[in-house]
Design an enzyme around this catalytic site. Structure first.
Site, short mmCIF file in Angstrom:
data_model
loop_
_atom_site.label_atom_id
_atom_site.label_comp_id
_atom_site.label_asym_id
_atom_site.label_seq_id
_atom_site.Cartn_x
_atom_site.Cartn_y
_atom_site.Cartn_z
CE1 TYR A 168 4.31 22.69 12.80
CE2 TYR A 168 2.96 20.76 13.32
CZ TYR A 168 4.20 21.38 13.23
OH TYR A 168 5.34 20.68 13.56
NE ARG A 212 1.83 7.58 17.57
CZ ARG A 212 2.56 7.46 16.47
NH1 ARG A 212 2.33 6.48 15.63
NH2 ARG A 212 3.53 8.32 16.20
NE ARG A 225 7.23 23.82 18.19
CZ ARG A 225 7.30 23.72 16.87
NH1 ARG A 225 8.26 23.02 16.33
NH2 ARG A 225 6.42 24.30 16.10
CG PHE A 285 4.33 4.49 -1.20
CD1 PHE A 285 5.46 4.36 -0.39
CD2 PHE A 285 3.91 5.77 -1.55
CE1 PHE A 285 6.13 5.48 0.06
CE2 PHE A 285 4.58 6.89 -1.10
CZ PHE A 285 5.70 6.74 -0.29
C1 IN0 Z 1 5.23 9.93 4.50
C2 IN0 Z 1 3.93 9.22 4.70
C3 IN0 Z 1 3.17 8.94 3.41
C4 IN0 Z 1 3.23 7.74 2.80
C5 IN0 Z 1 2.47 7.48 1.65
C6 IN0 Z 1 1.67 8.44 1.10
C7 IN0 Z 1 1.57 9.68 1.70
C8 IN0 Z 1 0.76 10.68 1.15
C9 IN0 Z 1 0.67 11.91 1.74
C10 IN0 Z 1 1.43 12.20 2.86
C11 IN0 Z 1 2.25 11.23 3.43
C12 IN0 Z 1 2.33 9.97 2.86
O1 IN0 Z 1 4.03 8.02 5.45
C13 IN0 Z 1 4.94 7.98 6.52
C14 IN0 Z 1 4.76 6.68 7.31
C15 IN0 Z 1 5.92 6.46 8.30
O2 IN0 Z 1 6.93 7.09 8.23
N1 IN0 Z 1 5.72 5.56 9.26
C16 IN0 Z 1 6.69 5.29 10.30
C17 IN0 Z 1 6.01 5.25 11.60
C18 IN0 Z 1 6.36 6.39 12.50
O3 IN0 Z 1 5.69 6.50 13.53
O4 IN0 Z 1 7.34 7.09 12.22
C19 IN0 Z 1 7.30 3.94 10.16
O5 IN0 Z 1 8.36 3.74 10.76
O6 IN0 Z 1 6.77 3.08 9.48
C20 IN0 Z 1 4.85 9.19 7.41
O7 IN0 Z 1 4.41 9.09 8.55
N2 IN0 Z 1 5.32 10.40 6.91
C21 IN0 Z 1 5.85 10.54 5.61
C22 IN0 Z 1 7.03 11.28 5.45
C23 IN0 Z 1 7.61 11.36 4.20
C24 IN0 Z 1 7.03 10.69 3.13
CL1 IN0 Z 1 7.84 10.75 1.61
C25 IN0 Z 1 5.85 9.97 3.26
C26 IN0 Z 1 5.38 11.56 7.83
C27 IN0 Z 1 4.19 12.58 7.77
C28 IN0 Z 1 4.54 13.72 8.72
C29 IN0 Z 1 2.89 11.95 8.24
C30 IN0 Z 1 4.01 13.12 6.37
#
Ligand code: IN0
Length: 334
Positions: A168, A212, A225, A285
């Site tokens: 998942y 969390r 869920r 990043f």
């Molecule tokens: C992310 C990831 C992310 C960033 C950098 C490198 C990555 C490499 C592999 C996978 C994910 C990577 O980072 C974000 C961070 C984020 O959104 N933080 C939120 C906090 C929150 O609680 O929502 C903020 O407001 O700062 C992330 O969590 N995800 C994400 C989504 C798309 C992209 Cl392009 C990059 C979500 C997830 C589900 C963990 C992949």
């Protein structure tokens, strides 16, 4: 608590918070003029708070691709999360979402607050997508297709085993890692990272969120869920919700620690992935969310509060710790 209240309570946070505010002001000024790009960057700030700042320090081409990728994924997530959509309506949307991003007229109303605006005005995101380079478009399309299919598979499937949990998390986060590695490579800024390392980057972040958010997820109305795997929690309680009751506090913390230990499996891969990065902005990043995740896990470990309320890192503390780590790499941005 407002910013002033937060500073009075933790005066050491003043300087990092001031730097964060300045970075936010600077980032706001950089929002492009055209309405679709204006919408995308404004939306990015609304839905991702501090992460938007980290995206905005990437070079212009990669920044635009990551911004669109992030919003497409948030939109897909909004469809998946909306428990008011009937499964027979939801499945075809998830499965064909990768095609909708090429259709500048397509939209589907769902979600709440900022996410509803994102869904209702999705045409701005698809217009921005149409202006990306072909390499970036192909990477975003492929990941959206694989993620939508994976989400569809898990709509009526429970997370029973640790393998299910990893599968998942692969669909909803590991694939993001694969997609980002492709975007970095298509921008000719990095070598293409191995898929298993890219996958671990996403798994580590997603497992931290799942740990969390226990209480928020279990208390969700009308339907919750859950993603904690039965293979782990069944060693401690008969029902996952039993973890939140006071009489099970000792078992709850043991189970929590088991979950945290499981997520730490990915740390080695994450460090390997990040040490291979060459571009400083890409490094930042990638590193900032990882640092936030490790800080969150440190807060959660052995902490019964995970089952009582919200356990989140303070903004000032995040910036202090993050800038401390990045200063060590001579990469101070916050
Ligand atoms: C992310 C990831 C992310 C960033 C950098 C490198 C990555 C490499 C592999 C996978 C994910 C990577 O980072 C974000 C961070 C984020 O959104 N933080 C939120 C906090 C929150 O609680 O929502 C903020 O407001 O700062 C992330 O969590 N995800 C994400 C989504 C798309 C992209 Cl392009 C990059 C979500 C997830 C589900 C963990 C992949």
């Amino acid at each position: 608590m407002g910013t002033l209240g937060a500073i009075l309570k933790h005066p050491d946070d003043f300087y990092p918070l001031l730097k964060l505010k300045m970075a936010m002001k600077h980032a706001e000024k950089q929002i492009p003029q055209q309405p679709h790009w204006g919408f995308c960057y404004t939306m990015l700030h609304k839905v991702s708070r501090s992460f938007a700042l980290v995206i905005q320090q990437l070079g212009p081409q990669l920044r635009d691709a990551v911004c669109v990728f992030y919003l497409v994924l948030r939109a897909l997530d909004t469809v998946e999360d909306d428990t008011s959509i009937a499964t027979d309506v939801k499945l075809p949307i998830l499965i064909s979402f990768h095609r909708h991003i090429y259709d500048c007229e397509w939209h589907f109303s769902c979600g709440t607050k900022d996410y509803k605006v994102l869904m209702d005005q999705f045409h701005h995101v698809s217009t921005a997508f149409s202006e990306l380079g072909k390499g970036h478009q192909g990477a975003i399309e492929e990941i959206t297709r694989r993620m939508g299919a994976g989400m569809a598979k898990f709509i009526s499937k429970e997370v029973e085993t640790i393998d299910d949990y990893d599968e998942y998390c692969h669909y909803v986060a590991g694939l993001v890692g694969l997609g980002l590695s492709k975007l970095f490579h298509a921008s000719q800024l990095e070598d293409l990272a191995p898929d298993d390392l890219s996958n671990s980057m996403g798994l580590f972040l997603q497992k931290t969120n799942i740990i969390r958010d226990y209480l928020e997820d279990i208390n969700e109305i009308p339907k919750c869920r859950m993603f904690w795997p039965r293979e782990i929690w069944s060693k401690y309680v008969n029902k996952l919700e039993d973890l939140k009751y006071e009489e099970n506090s000792v078992k709850a913390v043991q189970c929590l620690n088991d979950m945290v230990t499981n997520s730490l499996i990915h740390v080695n891969d994450c460090l390997k992935y990040m040490s291979a990065l060459q571009d400083p902005a890409i490094f930042r990043f990638c590193a900032i969310p990882q640092i936030m995740a490790i800080g969150t896990l440190a807060l959660c470990y052995n902490n019964i509060e995970v089952f009582r309320g919200v356990v989140k890192m303070r903004r000032g503390k995040i910036t202090t710790r993050t800038s401390f780590c990045l200063v060590n790499y001579n990469l101070n941005i916050l």
